[in-house]
Design a protein around this motif. Structure first.
Motif, mmCIF file in Angstrom:
data_model
loop_
_atom_site.group_PDB
_atom_site.id
_atom_site.type_symbol
_atom_site.label_atom_id
_atom_site.label_comp_id
_atom_site.label_asym_id
_atom_site.label_seq_id
_atom_site.Cartn_x
_atom_site.Cartn_y
_atom_site.Cartn_z
ATOM 1 N N LEU A 211 0.771 -1.192 -0.036
ATOM 2 C CA LEU A 211 0.012 -0.019 0.022
ATOM 3 C C LEU A 211 0.868 1.195 -0.046
ATOM 4 O O LEU A 211 0.730 2.138 -0.759
ATOM 5 C CB LEU A 211 -0.818 -0.117 1.219
ATOM 6 N N MET A 212 1.851 1.077 0.854
ATOM 7 C CA MET A 212 2.925 2.339 0.948
ATOM 8 C C MET A 212 3.490 2.522 -0.418
ATOM 9 O O MET A 212 3.741 3.846 -1.018
ATOM 10 C CB MET A 212 3.906 2.006 1.944
ATOM 11 N N GLU A 213 3.762 1.599 -1.124
ATOM 12 C CA GLU A 213 4.366 1.632 -2.459
ATOM 13 C C GLU A 213 3.430 2.420 -3.545
ATOM 14 O O GLU A 213 3.949 3.127 -4.374
ATOM 15 C CB GLU A 213 5.256 0.209 -2.787
ATOM 16 N N GLN A 214 2.365 1.788 -3.478
ATOM 17 C CA GLN A 214 1.306 2.221 -4.336
ATOM 18 C C GLN A 214 1.186 3.729 -4.291
ATOM 19 O O GLN A 214 0.839 4.530 -5.153
ATOM 20 C CB GLN A 214 0.114 1.461 -4.301
ATOM 21 N N ALA A 249 -0.998 18.543 -2.605
ATOM 22 C CA ALA A 249 -0.831 17.331 -2.944
ATOM 23 C C ALA A 249 -1.398 16.151 -2.127
ATOM 24 O O ALA A 249 -1.559 15.022 -2.431
ATOM 25 C CB ALA A 249 0.469 16.717 -3.568
ATOM 26 N N LEU A 250 -1.366 16.693 -0.730
ATOM 27 C CA LEU A 250 -1.555 15.782 0.395
ATOM 28 C C LEU A 250 -3.092 15.154 0.482
ATOM 29 O O LEU A 250 -3.268 13.819 0.840
ATOM 30 C CB LEU A 250 -1.011 16.220 1.611
ATOM 31 N N PRO A 251 -4.185 15.808 0.391
ATOM 32 C CA PRO A 251 -5.302 15.290 0.529
ATOM 33 C C PRO A 251 -5.770 14.332 -0.292
ATOM 34 O O PRO A 251 -6.192 13.280 0.138
ATOM 35 C CB PRO A 251 -6.354 16.593 0.028
ATOM 36 N N ALA A 252 -5.254 14.089 -1.665
ATOM 37 C CA ALA A 252 -5.646 13.094 -2.537
ATOM 38 C C ALA A 252 -4.718 11.829 -2.007
ATOM 39 O O ALA A 252 -5.396 10.787 -2.067
ATOM 40 C CB ALA A 252 -5.142 13.306 -3.807
ATOM 41 N N ALA A 253 -3.605 12.134 -1.477
ATOM 42 C CA ALA A 253 -2.776 10.919 -1.223
ATOM 43 C C ALA A 253 -3.170 10.581 0.135
ATOM 44 O O ALA A 253 -3.284 9.095 0.194
ATOM 45 C CB ALA A 253 -1.302 11.315 -0.873
ATOM 46 N N MET A 255 -6.414 10.333 1.044
ATOM 47 C CA MET A 255 -7.749 9.871 0.705
ATOM 48 C C MET A 255 -7.225 8.414 0.398
ATOM 49 O O MET A 255 -8.080 7.382 0.786
ATOM 50 C CB MET A 255 -8.614 10.489 -0.026
ATOM 51 N N ASP A 256 -6.435 8.229 -0.506
ATOM 52 C CA ASP A 256 -5.915 6.926 -0.770
ATOM 53 C C ASP A 256 -5.352 5.956 0.255
ATOM 54 O O ASP A 256 -5.660 4.702 0.348
ATOM 55 C CB ASP A 256 -5.007 6.859 -2.113
ATOM 56 N N LEU A 257 -4.577 6.778 1.179
ATOM 57 C CA LEU A 257 -4.094 5.910 2.109
ATOM 58 C C LEU A 257 -5.242 5.594 3.236
ATOM 59 O O LEU A 257 -5.211 4.069 3.471
ATOM 60 C CB LEU A 257 -3.166 6.893 2.930
#
Length: 276
Positions: A211-214, A249-253, A255-257
């Motif tokens: 997950l972290m790599e993705q 850029a952080l909100p999208a990342a 959300m995916d996390l």
């Protein structure tokens, strides 16, 4: 305009032996963060001329902006000025403005002690060694006692520099601030950085690695971090898992996390947000 990479060098046997605790790195992080900047690395080196020279050669070759704390005095265990000259392949020379300031300081001390100023006295002549800088250096004013530090640009016009300040925090920290505010203000708060994390219970880092790599692959400029703890006084065994990078850029990342952690079935605890 690319934001410089900032580094730190701490010089002194007293740090590596444990006689004194380093206070420069936490303060450098604080001073940079207050200006929307970040410390990328730190090197610790004892009072060994060969090691100091090698460390400074790497710093100059990096093209980074590096602050070097300690070893610029004139006692036998102070080698930084000489090593800086060797690293650059230039001679040491008495800087005219440094000489003026050092002499001014000596006059101040004589006046405070009610003694005559004797410029040719051996110890006063020796103090001028503190103004022997690599040829071409620029001085860094010292508001505490007037004895300046110095800056040397990286060779080859790379835009980097190493800024040399004393090891004493009361002198070093205002001097670092002055260098930042005078030379690097154009880079302040250009790319605000944010960190968003969450406490994860009952999971192993190895299981969360895909997950972290993705996340890093999908979100350019965002970095994932994982801080495991086995004996935290409040949360016990857990992982603090998060993302950090440009604020936009952080909100999208994030959300995916979160989505990935829910799909994983992770038990989540408190969230933390920090502006870097």
């Amino acid at each position: 305009m690319t934001t410089p990479t900032f580094g730190l060098i701490i010089v002194g046997d007293e740090i590596l032996s444990g006689k004194r605790a380093d206070k420069h790195m936490p303060k450098a992080i604080e001073l940079l963060a207050a200006r929307g900047l970040a410390l990328s690395y730190a090197d610790y080196v004892g009072d060994d001329p060969a090691r100091i020279t090698a460390t400074l050669q790497r710093a100059f070759a990096s093209g980074d902006v590096v602050f070097s704390c300690g070893g610029i005095g004139a006692t036998p265990d102070d080698h930084t000025r000489q090593c800086a000259a060797r690293a650059l392949g230039v001679d040491l020379a008495l800087h005219p403005e440094a000489e003026r300031l050092i002499r001014e300081r000596m006059q101040d001390v004589a006046r405070e002690q009610g003694l005559p100023y004797e410029p040719e006295r051996h110890d006063n002549v020796h103090r001028l060694n503190m103004g022997m800088f690599p040829a071409g250096a620029q001085i860094i004013p010292n508001p505490y006692n007037k004895i300046p530090g110095f800056s040397c640009a990286s060779p080859g016009g790379q835009g980097g520099a190493v800024h040399f300040v004393p090891g004493f925090p009361v002198m070093a920290w205002p001097m670092i601030e002055s260098v930042l505010d005078t030379l690097y203000a154009a880079h302040f708060n250009r790319t605000p950085q944010t960190e968003h994390s969450v406490v994860v219970f009952g999971a192993m880092e190895a299981a969360l690695t895909p997950l972290m790599e993705q996340i890093e692959k999908s979100h350019q400029g965002v970095r994932v971090f994982s801080l495991p703890s086995v004996d935290h006084p409040q949360y016990g065994r857990h992982i603090e898992l998060g993302v950090k990078g440009p604020a936009q850029a952080l909100p999208a990342a994030w959300m995916d996390l979160q989505k990935g952690l829910h799909e994983f079935g992770a038990e989540l605890g408190p969230e933390m947000v920090r502006n870097l």
